[in-house]
Design a protein around this motif. Structure first.
Motif, PDB file in Angstrom:
ATOM      1  N   ILE A  20      -4.938   6.224  70.708  1.00 29.04           N
ATOM      2  CA  ILE A  20      -3.835   6.602  69.806  1.00 29.04           C
ATOM      3  C   ILE A  20      -4.401   7.946  69.288  1.00 29.04           C
ATOM      4  O   ILE A  20      -3.686   9.057  69.342  1.00 29.04           O
ATOM      5  N   LEU A  21      -5.426   7.734  68.774  1.00 32.75           N
ATOM      6  CA  LEU A  21      -6.063   9.004  67.968  1.00 32.75           C
ATOM      7  C   LEU A  21      -6.314   9.994  68.805  1.00 32.75           C
ATOM      8  O   LEU A  21      -6.055  11.204  68.659  1.00 32.75           O
ATOM      9  N   ILE A  46      -2.767   5.121  76.702  1.00 35.50           N
ATOM     10  CA  ILE A  46      -1.813   4.354  75.830  1.00 35.50           C
ATOM     11  C   ILE A  46      -0.718   3.526  76.564  1.00 35.50           C
ATOM     12  O   ILE A  46      -0.290   2.396  76.400  1.00 35.50           O
ATOM     13  N   ALA A  83       1.531   8.038  65.636  1.00 33.49           N
ATOM     14  CA  ALA A  83       0.634   9.048  66.030  1.00 33.49           C
ATOM     15  C   ALA A  83       1.644  10.231  66.648  1.00 33.49           C
ATOM     16  O   ALA A  83       1.059  11.319  66.627  1.00 33.49           O
ATOM     17  N   ILE A  84       2.598   9.772  67.009  1.00 32.03           N
ATOM     18  CA  ILE A  84       3.590  10.709  68.032  1.00 32.03           C
ATOM     19  C   ILE A  84       4.370  11.744  66.990  1.00 32.03           C
ATOM     20  O   ILE A  84       4.392  12.930  66.818  1.00 32.03           O
ATOM     21  N   THR A 138      -7.263   0.577  71.904  1.00 35.27           N
ATOM     22  CA  THR A 138      -5.793   1.171  71.634  1.00 35.27           C
ATOM     23  C   THR A 138      -5.765   2.252  70.441  1.00 35.27           C
ATOM     24  O   THR A 138      -5.231   3.120  70.617  1.00 35.27           O
ATOM     25  N   MET A 139      -6.745   1.962  69.342  1.00 35.39           N
ATOM     26  CA  MET A 139      -6.682   2.808  68.193  1.00 35.39           C
ATOM     27  C   MET A 139      -7.293   4.295  68.602  1.00 35.39           C
ATOM     28  O   MET A 139      -6.627   5.069  68.462  1.00 35.39           O
ATOM     29  N   ALA A 188       5.850  13.438  71.995  1.00 33.30           N
ATOM     30  CA  ALA A 188       4.408  13.802  71.159  1.00 33.30           C
ATOM     31  C   ALA A 188       3.936  15.102  71.084  1.00 33.30           C
ATOM     32  O   ALA A 188       3.016  15.473  70.535  1.00 33.30           O
ATOM     33  N   GLN A 209     -10.770  -3.035  64.332  1.00 35.91           N
ATOM     34  CA  GLN A 209     -11.107  -1.800  63.467  1.00 35.91           C
ATOM     35  C   GLN A 209     -12.227  -2.063  62.489  1.00 35.91           C
ATOM     36  O   GLN A 209     -13.170  -1.543  62.448  1.00 35.91           O
TER      37      GLN A 209
END
Lengths: 300, 315
Positions: free
Chosen positions: B275-276, B283, A153-154, B271-272, B30, B260
């Motif tokens: 993250i998205l 997170i 993701a990062i 979590t998913m 990020a 998922q």
């Protein structure tokens, strides 16, 4: 090879040949006796050949759009087409190639890292060992997929990032393995002899210790590769791995998240799934055969 | 013994701190979560104001320190996306995952222990080959592909089992309904870990059977059954404990993918989505929770080791 010369009924010339073969000839001979492993090796070789000739033989490019959308398998498209009209067989072969490539490269990265860090930790000991092993603990106490997902993701998904991410999270197991091997080799006479003789550390590490840990490293690397293939598939399936339009086994399966496709168009998701299983099984069996072939207790 | 436990706890603390540092700094690479908010209708000033409110305008070290200070007091911040406390979001999602993981853990051990031991005791028999080959192939199947195939057969084709969520929407909660929803996710999860477990238990058992004390036991002539039941199985407890520890991170990873596919409303799904959405506090919270769980699992494993195996020196 005491058995080779005394076993009754064994052809004398064969015994002669066996007693003269080099180490790697012995290993290969034993490898061949592991039938699933040997068949897997042939299968993998054949697949690589097919992947290599796909661009020459296939009338379609992997990303080329034809006029047939979501077509069933037919004479023109042996495995049908996807929703935008790309030939599934061509994409399946290209995708298998990409997945194998990603897994192999990531395995090389993590093996290099693990071997170097393991050598350093095991040979030098002291605070170098403590620091490397603490970092290993930290990386290992993360649920693996979570770490990979966060990293993807990062740094952004994409093929090269996935290679690096999978490579950088997979080394701790290898480092631990090499470290424990090095620690036991460090006390062996020939290593201590070289130390006393004042041989350079680099020479001792790479010419004396490393060659003697090659077998476990190779065996472990095959299991890392199998795991990496599964992880790449999972990541790409979740949309965080290899990105469209580039095909990979995982992102080909991505379409099956839609129940309509899952229910009515099995040609779009069944072949890439089965292919993943076949390739991973093959890599696992090769690892198993290597384990048998390198095992010094194996007297065959 | 207590000293040993304390020492293990003290070792775990720097590892935990290391994890939070690694986590926080990787995430700072990020890019700004504010990027997600940028749109034509939001002015630069509004973004800056919001960033200042969330403390995102400060240097990363200060941000980390602030986060750590709050975390020590049990405050893990608020989710950027949902404006709820991270602890509360996690609390809401933890039960379904514990249910999924716990049941999978128990079932996979119930299958793996007898299968692995049987396989080792009858090494090179047909059953042994069958068990080993099956576990090999089983652990080569991507769990999400297995999940899709199960949905295809048991939901879409046969219509026997539900394939998403924990309950049927619009009906009153009932145990049988939830159990029916659990069959597929738990089944896939058990399948994806059981192969590795069988091979591990088999390998450890084989190692035990080569030990001198087993040769002695055999030489006493007490009979095969008693040799295995009294001398071998007792020593197999150690690898079984190891597997329990090893399972936890594996199941955590597995739950992300499986939740998922089956829309299971647990931590994996949370979590998913965190993250998205680049939802930093969430997170951080989830990674920290999983790391703590893994560390505790390791600690418990070590302590159980010391209890079960009197030859381990715990000083």
């Amino acid at each position: 090879m005491q058995q080779a010369t005394t076993a009754p009924g064994l052809d004398r010339s064969l015994a002669e040949r066996i007693s003269h073969e080099t180490y790697y000839q012995t290993v290969f001979r034993r490898f061949r006796r592991h039938r699933p492993g040997f068949i897997s090796l042939i299968f993998l070789g054949l697949m690589l050949l097919l992947i290599a000739v796909t661009p020459l033989l296939s009338p379609y490019g992997p990303n080329q759009i034809t006029s047939a959308f979501s077509a069933m398998p037919s004479a023109e498209h042996w495995l049908g087409t996807d929703q935008v009209g790309r030939d599934m067989l061509t994409r399946l072969m290209t995708g298998s190639g990409i997945s194998l490539f990603v897994a192999l490269l990531a395995t090389v990265v993590s093996t290099l890292l693990g071997v170097l860090l393991g050598l350093a930790a095991g040979y030098f000991g002291g605070w170098i060992d403590i620091i490397i092993m603490r970092v290993t603990d930290i990386v290992m106490s993360f649920p693996y997929l979570l770490l990979v997902l966060v990293a993807a993701a990062i740094f952004g998904p994409g093929m090269w990032n996935i290679v690096l991410i999978l490579g950088f999270v997979n080394w701790p197991g290898m480092a631990r393995l090499v470290r424990s091997n090095v620690m036991s080799l460090r006390g062996v006479n020939y290593v201590q002899g070289s130390q006393v003789a004042g041989m350079p550390t680099i020479y001792i590490l790479f010419k004396e210790i490393l060659p003697n840990t090659i077998a476990p490293v190779l065996i472990y690397a095959t299991s890392v590769m199998a795991q990496t293939m599964l992880d790449e598939a999972a990541l790409s399936f979740l949309g965080m791995g290899v990105q469209a339009p580039t095909a990979s086994l995982g992102n080909l399966l991505n379409v099956a998240q839609s129940y309509t496709i899952l229910e009515t168009k099995p040609w779009m998701w069944l072949p890439p799934g089965l292919m993943t299983i076949l390739l991973v099984v093959a890599v696992n069996f090769i690892g198993d055969a290597l384990r048998d072939a390198f095992d010094p207790r194996n007297l065959q | 013994m207590i000293r040993y436990i304390l020492k293990r706890l003290l070792i775990a603390i720097p590892v935990l701190l290391g994890i939070t540092i690694l986590d926080y700094f990787i995430m700072s690479l990020a890019g700004n979560p504010m990027e997600m908010m940028i749109g034509p209708r939001i002015t630069q000033a509004a973004i800056e104001e919001r960033a200042a409110l969330l403390g995102l305008d400060k240097p990363i070290l200060v941000q980390y320190w602030n986060w750590l200070k709050e975390a020590m007091q049990g405050n893990f911040g608020y989710s950027f996306k949902q404006n709820l406390a991270v602890t509360r979001l996690i609390g809401n999602n933890v039960a379904p995952t514990v249910l999924l993981m716990g049941l999978s853990l128990v079932l996979s051990m119930l299958i793996a222990i007898p299968a692995g031991i049987y396989s080792a005791v009858h090494q090179y028999s047909k059953t042994d080959y069958a068990i080993v080959t099956a576990s090999f192939i089983g652990s080569s199947v991507p769990s999400f592909f297995l999940a899709l195939t199960m949905v295809y057969f048991f939901n879409l084709r046969l219509g026997w089992l539900p394939s998403s969520g924990m309950t049927t929407l619009g009906t009153a909660w009932s145990l049988t309904d939830t159990l029916r929803h659990m069959v597929l996710p738990v089944g896939v999860m058990v399948f994806s870990v059981v192969g590795v477990n069988i091979r591990y238990i088999r390998a450890s058992m084989l190692e035990i059977m080569e030990q001198d004390y087993l040769r002695t036991a055999k030489a006493k002539g007490i009979g095969r059954r008693r040799v295995i039941n009294k001398h071998a199985l007792r020593n197999a407890l150690l690898p079984i404990i190891t597997i329990f520890g090893m399972q936890i991170p594996m199941l955590f990873s597995g739950s992300v993918v499986i939740e998922q596919v089956f829309s299971w409303p647990g931590l994996g799904l949370l979590t998913m989505s965190s993250i998205l959405n680049r939802d930093y506090p969430l997170i951080m919270g989830v990674s920290l929770l999983s790391a703590v769980v893994v560390l505790i699992a390791n600690l418990v494993t070590d302590i159980l080791y010391a209890i079960v195996d009197p030859t381990i020196q715990y000083t």
